[in-house]
Write a protein that holds these residues in place. Structure first.
Motif, PDB file in Angstrom:
ATOM      1  N   VAL A 479       7.577 -15.269  17.706  1.00 43.07           N
ATOM      2  CA  VAL A 479       8.723 -14.543  17.149  1.00 43.07           C
ATOM      3  C   VAL A 479       9.359 -13.602  18.166  1.00 43.07           C
ATOM      4  O   VAL A 479      10.543 -13.720  18.493  1.00 43.07           O
ATOM      5  N   HIS A 480       8.565 -12.660  18.681  1.00 41.49           N
ATOM      6  CA  HIS A 480       9.153 -11.593  19.480  1.00 41.49           C
ATOM      7  C   HIS A 480       9.593 -12.040  20.875  1.00 41.49           C
ATOM      8  O   HIS A 480      10.680 -11.659  21.335  1.00 41.49           O
ATOM      9  N   LEU A 481       8.762 -12.794  21.566  1.00 39.46           N
ATOM     10  CA  LEU A 481       9.126 -13.198  22.923  1.00 39.46           C
ATOM     11  C   LEU A 481      10.439 -13.982  22.982  1.00 39.46           C
ATOM     12  O   LEU A 481      11.265 -13.728  23.870  1.00 39.46           O
ATOM     13  N   PRO A 482      10.684 -14.938  22.063  1.00 43.23           N
ATOM     14  CA  PRO A 482      12.001 -15.596  22.099  1.00 43.23           C
ATOM     15  C   PRO A 482      13.154 -14.624  21.853  1.00 43.23           C
ATOM     16  O   PRO A 482      14.236 -14.785  22.439  1.00 43.23           O
ATOM     17  N   LEU A 483      12.931 -13.615  21.011  1.00 45.29           N
ATOM     18  CA  LEU A 483      14.007 -12.680  20.692  1.00 45.29           C
ATOM     19  C   LEU A 483      14.281 -11.701  21.831  1.00 45.29           C
ATOM     20  O   LEU A 483      15.416 -11.211  21.970  1.00 45.29           O
ATOM     21  N   ILE A 484      13.264 -11.394  22.628  1.00 44.29           N
ATOM     22  CA  ILE A 484      13.454 -10.413  23.705  1.00 44.29           C
ATOM     23  C   ILE A 484      13.474 -11.079  25.084  1.00 44.29           C
ATOM     24  O   ILE A 484      13.261 -10.410  26.098  1.00 44.29           O
ATOM     25  N   SER A 485      13.757 -12.364  25.121  1.00 42.99           N
ATOM     26  CA  SER A 485      13.736 -13.073  26.403  1.00 42.99           C
ATOM     27  C   SER A 485      14.709 -12.458  27.402  1.00 42.99           C
ATOM     28  O   SER A 485      14.421 -12.388  28.604  1.00 42.99           O
ATOM     29  N   GLY A 486      15.868 -11.990  26.910  1.00 45.04           N
ATOM     30  CA  GLY A 486      16.824 -11.350  27.810  1.00 45.04           C
ATOM     31  C   GLY A 486      16.272 -10.078  28.419  1.00 45.04           C
ATOM     32  O   GLY A 486      16.421  -9.827  29.621  1.00 45.04           O
ATOM     33  N   GLY A 487      15.615  -9.259  27.595  1.00 48.20           N
ATOM     34  CA  GLY A 487      15.015  -8.033  28.103  1.00 48.20           C
ATOM     35  C   GLY A 487      13.874  -8.307  29.059  1.00 48.20           C
ATOM     36  O   GLY A 487      13.693  -7.587  30.049  1.00 48.20           O
ATOM     37  N   VAL A 488      13.094  -9.355  28.784  1.00 46.54           N
ATOM     38  CA  VAL A 488      11.991  -9.718  29.681  1.00 46.54           C
ATOM     39  C   VAL A 488      12.529 -10.126  31.045  1.00 46.54           C
ATOM     40  O   VAL A 488      12.015  -9.707  32.089  1.00 46.54           O
ATOM     41  N   LEU A 489      13.579 -10.939  31.043  1.00 50.66           N
ATOM     42  CA  LEU A 489      14.177 -11.376  32.310  1.00 50.66           C
ATOM     43  C   LEU A 489      14.776 -10.199  33.072  1.00 50.66           C
ATOM     44  O   LEU A 489      14.673 -10.119  34.301  1.00 50.66           O
ATOM     45  N   THR A 490      15.417  -9.286  32.345  1.00 50.64           N
ATOM     46  CA  THR A 490      15.999  -8.113  32.997  1.00 50.64           C
ATOM     47  C   THR A 490      14.903  -7.261  33.639  1.00 50.64           C
ATOM     48  O   THR A 490      15.023  -6.835  34.795  1.00 50.64           O
ATOM     49  N   ALA A 491      13.832  -7.004  32.888  1.00 47.09           N
ATOM     50  CA  ALA A 491      12.726  -6.208  33.432  1.00 47.09           C
ATOM     51  C   ALA A 491      12.110  -6.894  34.645  1.00 47.09           C
ATOM     52  O   ALA A 491      11.808  -6.243  35.656  1.00 47.09           O
ATOM     53  N   ALA A 492      11.909  -8.210  34.561  1.00 42.43           N
ATOM     54  CA  ALA A 492      11.316  -8.943  35.677  1.00 42.43           C
ATOM     55  C   ALA A 492      12.203  -8.878  36.911  1.00 42.43           C
ATOM     56  O   ALA A 492      11.724  -8.717  38.038  1.00 42.43           O
ATOM     57  N   LEU A 493      13.514  -8.973  36.713  1.00 37.11           N
ATOM     58  CA  LEU A 493      14.445  -8.943  37.834  1.00 37.11           C
ATOM     59  C   LEU A 493      14.436  -7.584  38.518  1.00 37.11           C
ATOM     60  O   LEU A 493      14.422  -7.484  39.756  1.00 37.11           O
ATOM     61  N   ILE A 494      14.422  -6.527  37.736  1.00 37.14           N
ATOM     62  CA  ILE A 494      14.426  -5.181  38.303  1.00 37.14           C
ATOM     63  C   ILE A 494      13.135  -4.909  39.063  1.00 37.14           C
ATOM     64  O   ILE A 494      13.147  -4.367  40.178  1.00 37.14           O
ATOM     65  N   VAL A 495      11.995  -5.286  38.477  1.00 42.58           N
ATOM     66  CA  VAL A 495      10.719  -5.096  39.161  1.00 42.58           C
ATOM     67  C   VAL A 495      10.667  -5.940  40.430  1.00 42.58           C
ATOM     68  O   VAL A 495      10.165  -5.497  41.473  1.00 42.58           O
ATOM     69  N   PHE A 496      11.191  -7.159  40.370  1.00 46.44           N
ATOM     70  CA  PHE A 496      11.222  -8.043  41.532  1.00 46.44           C
ATOM     71  C   PHE A 496      11.933  -7.379  42.707  1.00 46.44           C
ATOM     72  O   PHE A 496      11.434  -7.361  43.833  1.00 46.44           O
ATOM     73  N   VAL A 497      13.109  -6.827  42.451  1.00 45.30           N
ATOM     74  CA  VAL A 497      13.887  -6.216  43.521  1.00 45.30           C
ATOM     75  C   VAL A 497      13.231  -4.916  43.993  1.00 45.30           C
ATOM     76  O   VAL A 497      13.233  -4.605  45.190  1.00 45.30           O
ATOM     77  N   ASP A 498      12.653  -4.150  43.077  1.00 40.64           N
ATOM     78  CA  ASP A 498      11.951  -2.924  43.481  1.00 40.64           C
ATOM     79  C   ASP A 498      10.793  -3.247  44.425  1.00 40.64           C
ATOM     80  O   ASP A 498      10.562  -2.532  45.410  1.00 40.64           O
ATOM     81  N   ILE A 499      10.058  -4.307  44.117  1.00 39.40           N
ATOM     82  CA  ILE A 499       8.951  -4.700  44.991  1.00 39.40           C
ATOM     83  C   ILE A 499       9.473  -5.194  46.332  1.00 39.40           C
ATOM     84  O   ILE A 499       8.890  -4.921  47.384  1.00 39.40           O
ATOM     85  N   LEU A 500      10.587  -5.903  46.302  1.00 40.85           N
ATOM     86  CA  LEU A 500      11.163  -6.419  47.546  1.00 40.85           C
ATOM     87  C   LEU A 500      11.526  -5.282  48.496  1.00 40.85           C
ATOM     88  O   LEU A 500      11.429  -5.426  49.718  1.00 40.85           O
ATOM     89  N   LYS A 501      11.948  -4.140  47.941  1.00 43.09           N
ATOM     90  CA  LYS A 501      12.359  -3.010  48.768  1.00 43.09           C
ATOM     91  C   LYS A 501      11.210  -2.074  49.106  1.00 43.09           C
ATOM     92  O   LYS A 501      11.342  -1.228  49.996  1.00 43.09           O
ATOM     93  N   GLU A 502      10.081  -2.193  48.402  1.00 41.98           N
ATOM     94  CA  GLU A 502       8.978  -1.248  48.575  1.00 41.98           C
ATOM     95  C   GLU A 502       8.382  -1.357  49.976  1.00 41.98           C
ATOM     96  O   GLU A 502       8.145  -2.448  50.475  1.00 41.98           O
ATOM     97  N   LEU A 503       8.137  -0.206  50.613  1.00 41.56           N
ATOM     98  CA  LEU A 503       7.632  -0.216  51.984  1.00 41.56           C
ATOM     99  C   LEU A 503       6.246   0.432  52.144  1.00 41.56           C
ATOM    100  O   LEU A 503       5.358  -0.179  52.736  1.00 41.56           O
ATOM    101  N   PRO A 504       6.005   1.676  51.659  1.00 44.79           N
ATOM    102  CA  PRO A 504       4.738   2.349  52.002  1.00 44.79           C
ATOM    103  C   PRO A 504       3.487   1.572  51.590  1.00 44.79           C
ATOM    104  O   PRO A 504       2.592   1.351  52.418  1.00 44.79           O
ATOM    105  N   ALA A 505       3.399   1.165  50.317  1.00 47.02           N
ATOM    106  CA  ALA A 505       2.198   0.456  49.859  1.00 47.02           C
ATOM    107  C   ALA A 505       2.047  -0.882  50.570  1.00 47.02           C
ATOM    108  O   ALA A 505       0.936  -1.287  50.944  1.00 47.02           O
TER     109      ALA A 505
END
Length: 565
Positions: A479-505
């Protein structure tokens, strides 16, 4: 504020309107255990800080520690003023005023968000240093020699502060603009009917109502400033982050590194407490969104001045650095998709993809636990996890390396004495350990976005699933995952780019001979090979544009009538 913009950056949210359960289920306890595991690096730093070191701390306290403190305070003050003025001023102009180019500028002001501070630091260093094009042109025009004129030194604390302001003001801009869009049009109309001008309406009405949102934006910008390593290291500014790296790798004293990290955590906590104290019990004003906001039509010089004020941050924070990097890459004939850079891109995307998937998977469990089992346990779990976003990557790296190296060394010693076999470092310096560090650092970003998406699903859907005999797990998957698929993709995209830019760790914990775009850019810039550093820097900026454009579009849709020309 829009749900997306508000929750990505950790602004207050309304609680989910589900009926609390009387007992704490396995899902709630799972969420609590996961949150404690994600907080283990901070616990390791605290424990290691009280260990017996090599006397490095006493040496640091009498030599460079005062410099660390002074530079950190000066950076915090300068960035606070800069991002507040730039972010709030531009947000007010594009929200409440009408002037040439407004429609283009309102989304363009988010573009600097795509560029890490260390990337534009590399660009401006080449552009403004003594052999760079600006000073070379100045000497050619005036006939001056190297010692005949004064020119601002880009590699300085002031230069580092300018870099942070140029790329971090969008935090304040996004939240301030969202808050201005959600303010009550009636309040502003009343102020105008009382004869108040635009400046009075801004300072006396709009700014006080938007102050909680602006405070959150400023605090986020400051946390990013404290977490930065690439910019301050390139400019030679000694801060806590550079001190942590030096104590660990140059001095070999993990206790001193942990003590510096703990000191930096204290600075971060002070900022968070100050933001919470300033906000108090005030919430974000949500007004009447169906009413169009009153606009001030600017004419003549005032209109073009507003255009220039909004265009300048875009030009300095995105357009000019991109042109500089593109010119450097073109002149030095660096193939963007050569074999070497394909490997770097693959390494970067592998880490970012694995980190994003792992973070989203755990984030879904935590967010759904808070929805299906609301209570003290799940609330505490999610708030504890959110602390990770306030921890710089260097602190997380130190907090993970200390227990991992201890375990690996103990296991290797036992295997040597028992079986005569050396196991080496099984966990330290692995992709798995680095992915875990990314989860700790960026879980709050994913969690808040997922909670916002789940909050839009009415409680009646959960009740209907329960009456049909579906348990929590089946309800989530079917039920929930199909309904929030857009939010899941948005969160994944933002985290993806944040990790791509991360340097110290990444710099501290990456596997041996496993370089990424961020590491390559940092290494080349550290060797003064700025032209070669331009190519990986351009790729990082290009990928970072995707979530920036998405976020800007979501905010523009948050109120009818917004985004007019």
């Amino acid at each position: 504020m829009t749900d997306l913009a508000q929750d990505i950056v950790g602004a207050p949210k309304a609680p989910t309107a589900l009926r609390p359960h009387q007992r704490v289920g396995w899902l709630a306890w799972t969420a609590l255990v996961l949150s404690l595991v994600l907080l283990s690096p901070l616990a390791a730093v605290v424990a290691a800080a009280f260990g017996e070191g090599h006397g490095t701390w006493a040496h640091l306290a009498t030599t460079v520690l005062p410099t660390y403190v002074e530079n950190t305070i000066l950076l915090v003050v300068a960035v606070t003023i800069g991002v507040f003025v730039t972010g709030t001023g531009t947000a007010w102009l594009v929200t409440m005023c009408r002037f040439p180019g407004k429609r283009l500028l309102e989304w363009g002001l988010v573009l600097p968000f795509a560029a890490p501070a260390y990337v534009i630091a590399y660009a401006y260093t080449d552009f403004l240093q003594h052999p760079g094009p600006v000073q070379t042109w100045l000497r050619a025009v005036t006939g001056w020699g190297p010692n005949d004129y004064w020119f601002p030194e880009i590699r300085s604390l002031e230069g580092a502060a300018a870099m942070f302001i140029l790329v971090l003001y969008p935090y304040v801009y996004l939240l301030a603009r969202s808050a201005f869009l959600q303010q009550s049009s009636c309040t502003l109309e009343v102020a105008r009917t009382l004869g108040r001008g635009s400046w009075t309406c801004f300072f006396k009405v709009a700014l006080p109502m938007a102050r909680p949102a602006i405070a959150v934006g400023v605090s986020l910008a400051l946390m990013e400033t404290l977490a930065d390593f690439g910019t301050v290291a390139h400019f030679g500014v000694q801060t806590f982050t550079t001190g942590i790296y030096r104590a660990w790798f140059s001095m070999g004293d993990r206790v001193a590194a942990a003590q510096l990290a703990l000191s930096l955590v204290g600075v971060v906590l002070i900022i968070l407490l100050a933001e919470r104290w300033q906000r108090g019990g005030r919430a974000f004003d949500t007004g009447r969104r169906f009413d169009a906001l009153p606009e001030y039509r600017l004419k003549g010089a005032r209109a073009w001045l507003a255009t220039a004020a909004c265009a300048l941050p875009i030009l300095l924070g995105f357009v000019l650095p991109l042109i500089i990097l593109g010119r450097l890459s073109w002149l030095n004939a660096h193939a963007l998709f050569g074999e070497r850079y394909i490997r770097l891109i693959m390494n970067s995307f592998t880490l970012a993809g694995a980190g994003a998937l792992a973070t989203i998977a755990i984030g879904v469990v935590l967010a759904y636990a808070a929805r299906s089992r609301p209570g003290v346990t799940t609330t505490a779990a999610n708030r504890l996890v959110s602390l990770g976003y306030a921890l710089p990557g260097s602190i997380i790296a130190v907090g993970l390396l200390i227990p991992l190296t201890t375990f690996d060394n103990a296991l290797d010693g036992w295997m040597r004495s028992t079986f005569g076999i050396s196991t080496g470092l099984l966990l330290t310096g692995t992709i798995a350990a680095l992915v875990f560090a990314y989860m700790v650092r960026f879980m709050a970003v994913a969690l808040n976005t997922l909670e916002a998406s789940l909050g839009k699903i009415t409680p009646s859907i959960d009740a209907a699933a329960r009456t049909l005999g579906a348990g929590p797990g089946r309800t989530l998957v079917r039920v929930h995952l199909p309904l929030i698929s857009g939010g899941v993709l948005t969160a994944a995209l933002i985290v993806f780019v944040d990790i791509l830019k991360e340097l110290p760790a990444t710099l501290i914990m990456r596997p041996f001979n496993f370089d990424t775009l961020a590491i390559q850019a940092y290494r080349l810039a550290s060797d003064e090979r700025l032209a070669e550093a331009s190519t990986p820097s351009m790729v990082i900026m290009a990928v970072g544009l995707i979530p920036v454009i998405l976020l800007s579009r979501q905010i523009t849709k948050s109120r009818p009538g917004a985004g007019g020309s």
